[in-house]
Design a protein around this motif. Sequence first.
Motif, PDB file in Angstrom:
ATOM      1  N   GLU A   1       3.700  30.277 -20.928  1.00 39.20           N
ATOM      2  CA  GLU A   1       4.706  30.219 -22.091  1.00 39.20           C
ATOM      3  C   GLU A   1       4.543  28.705 -22.627  1.00 39.20           C
ATOM      4  OE1 GLU A   1       8.497  31.108 -20.695  1.00 39.20           O
ATOM      5  OE2 GLU A   1       8.351  33.370 -21.136  1.00 39.20           O
ATOM      6  N   ILE A   2       4.585  28.701 -23.899  1.00 43.15           N
ATOM      7  CA  ILE A   2       4.610  27.384 -24.471  1.00 43.15           C
ATOM      8  C   ILE A   2       5.885  26.533 -24.113  1.00 43.15           C
ATOM      9  CG2 ILE A   2       4.363  26.068 -26.752  1.00 43.15           C
ATOM     10  CD1 ILE A   2       2.716  28.423 -27.653  1.00 43.15           C
ATOM     11  N   LYS A   3       6.815  27.321 -23.917  1.00 43.28           N
ATOM     12  CA  LYS A   3       8.378  26.665 -23.661  1.00 43.28           C
ATOM     13  C   LYS A   3       8.273  26.022 -22.345  1.00 43.28           C
ATOM     14  CE  LYS A   3      11.005  29.697 -26.536  1.00 43.28           C
ATOM     15  NZ  LYS A   3      12.247  30.417 -26.642  1.00 43.28           N
ATOM     16  N   SER A   4       7.234  26.480 -21.489  1.00 42.37           N
ATOM     17  CA  SER A   4       6.938  25.679 -20.058  1.00 42.37           C
ATOM     18  C   SER A   4       6.467  24.486 -20.219  1.00 42.37           C
ATOM     19  CB  SER A   4       6.416  26.774 -19.361  1.00 42.37           C
ATOM     20  OG  SER A   4       7.195  27.946 -19.100  1.00 42.37           O
ATOM     21  N   ILE A   5       5.724  24.108 -21.247  1.00 44.81           N
ATOM     22  CA  ILE A   5       4.911  22.854 -21.118  1.00 44.81           C
ATOM     23  C   ILE A   5       5.761  21.587 -21.084  1.00 44.81           C
ATOM     24  CG2 ILE A   5       3.132  21.354 -22.386  1.00 44.81           C
ATOM     25  CD1 ILE A   5       2.190  23.972 -23.668  1.00 44.81           C
TER      26      ILE A   5
ATOM     27  N   HIS B   1      21.853  17.849 -17.424  1.00 47.67           N
ATOM     28  CA  HIS B   1      21.486  17.320 -16.039  1.00 47.67           C
ATOM     29  C   HIS B   1      20.495  18.578 -15.458  1.00 47.67           C
ATOM     30  CE1 HIS B   1      23.839  13.765 -15.944  1.00 47.67           C
ATOM     31  NE2 HIS B   1      25.171  14.418 -16.212  1.00 47.67           N
ATOM     32  N   SER B   2      20.684  19.616 -16.131  1.00 45.87           N
ATOM     33  CA  SER B   2      19.670  20.643 -15.545  1.00 45.87           C
ATOM     34  C   SER B   2      19.232  21.381 -16.954  1.00 45.87           C
ATOM     35  CB  SER B   2      20.463  21.494 -14.817  1.00 45.87           C
ATOM     36  OG  SER B   2      21.690  22.199 -15.452  1.00 45.87           O
ATOM     37  N   ARG B   3      18.274  22.146 -16.669  1.00 45.17           N
ATOM     38  CA  ARG B   3      17.591  22.814 -17.810  1.00 45.17           C
ATOM     39  C   ARG B   3      18.535  23.713 -18.367  1.00 45.17           C
ATOM     40  NH1 ARG B   3      14.672  26.890 -19.802  1.00 45.17           N
ATOM     41  NH2 ARG B   3      12.456  26.333 -20.967  1.00 45.17           N
ATOM     42  N   SER B   4      18.722  23.789 -19.677  1.00 52.28           N
ATOM     43  CA  SER B   4      19.986  24.485 -20.177  1.00 52.28           C
ATOM     44  C   SER B   4      19.397  25.230 -21.514  1.00 52.28           C
ATOM     45  CB  SER B   4      20.957  23.623 -20.517  1.00 52.28           C
ATOM     46  OG  SER B   4      21.453  22.694 -19.513  1.00 52.28           O
TER      47      SER B   4
ATOM     48  N   ASP C   1      15.611  25.325 -23.275  1.00 53.99           N
ATOM     49  CA  ASP C   1      15.445  26.485 -23.944  1.00 53.99           C
ATOM     50  C   ASP C   1      16.154  26.185 -25.305  1.00 53.99           C
ATOM     51  OD1 ASP C   1      15.258  29.023 -25.193  1.00 53.99           O
ATOM     52  OD2 ASP C   1      16.212  30.159 -23.640  1.00 53.99           O
ATOM     53  N   LEU C   2      15.586  25.974 -26.317  1.00 49.92           N
ATOM     54  CA  LEU C   2      15.784  25.382 -27.496  1.00 49.92           C
ATOM     55  C   LEU C   2      15.997  26.399 -28.960  1.00 49.92           C
ATOM     56  CD1 LEU C   2      16.793  22.726 -29.010  1.00 49.92           C
ATOM     57  CD2 LEU C   2      14.490  22.183 -29.312  1.00 49.92           C
ATOM     58  N   ILE C   3      17.420  26.395 -29.655  1.00 50.14           N
ATOM     59  CA  ILE C   3      17.451  26.935 -30.674  1.00 50.14           C
ATOM     60  C   ILE C   3      17.978  26.070 -31.847  1.00 50.14           C
ATOM     61  CG2 ILE C   3      18.590  28.955 -31.902  1.00 50.14           C
ATOM     62  CD1 ILE C   3      18.587  30.390 -29.449  1.00 50.14           C
TER      63      ILE C   3
END
Length: 294
Positions: free
Chosen positions: A57-61, A178-181, A207-209
């Motif tokens: 997934e591109i989002k994981s880069i 402080h954590s992936r959100s 995870d961005l919108i």
Amino acid sequence: MSDKRHNIDVEFFRQLDRFTFMVRKRISTAYAGSRRSIHSGRGLDTIGYREYNQGDEIKSIDWKAYARSEKLYIRQFEEDKSLTTHILLDSSKSMDYSGGADLSKFEYATMLAAGFAYLVTKDNDKFAISTFAENVEFSKPRRGRKYLLKTIERLETVPIGGKTDINECTIQYGKAIHSRSLVILISDFMQDPKDIESAIYRFSDHDLILVQVLDRTESSLEIHGHSRLIDLESGVKLDTYISEDLKSEYQKKLTDHINHIGDTCSRVGAEFYTFTTDIPIFDAFFHTISRRKW
């Protein structure tokens, strides 16, 4: 600053009950508390890196690692069973514009923010809605419907004013995560494209919108002839003649601006949506939620 009361229609919450907000989670079961397990995934702590492979997934880069090495790496996390949602809502003066419509951009954006928070609350996950203009008014992430109602009450009287400094505000807010959100930015995004691009890359590990809210009179310039234009954030007035050529040039620049935001989001795997305030709020939610595919 405007201190008027912003009317927030919460009737659409009942309709949102028909949908599950597919917040990106590693555990697809119901909320299971704060217990963690060690697996390759997304969560609180980084446990290592590996090189990007076709199909990942591109989002994981990790784009920060790419900036340092010019190589693509995937960040691997300790798996977590819940995900905090951070909603940043633009409360600058430009968002007070309504163009004669029933809802101002801020009122429409607030409905979106409250709706996202409501859907997250259904999963009993934590959320925070923070407003920003030149600085951020921080809210601490919590969970529960009682907290949601208090948040809605606060948003109904939040002051609107100031200029938008999206670069500085995302720097400030980034230090508080402080954590992936899940991060949701709601604004008219009428700022310097470079500042918007920096904000997108700053939150690219999450995870961005991005949700852009415009008034119909902004998305389609319909006025003609001698006109006075006023910048709501600076108060600067401009007397000008709006010709068909000027309208065409405006439309092209707006389209280029929106496309630039969309292209930047695509590069980091973020989602980008644009709505005008005349679009029924539930239609906006349906469009956003129905496109979240995993």
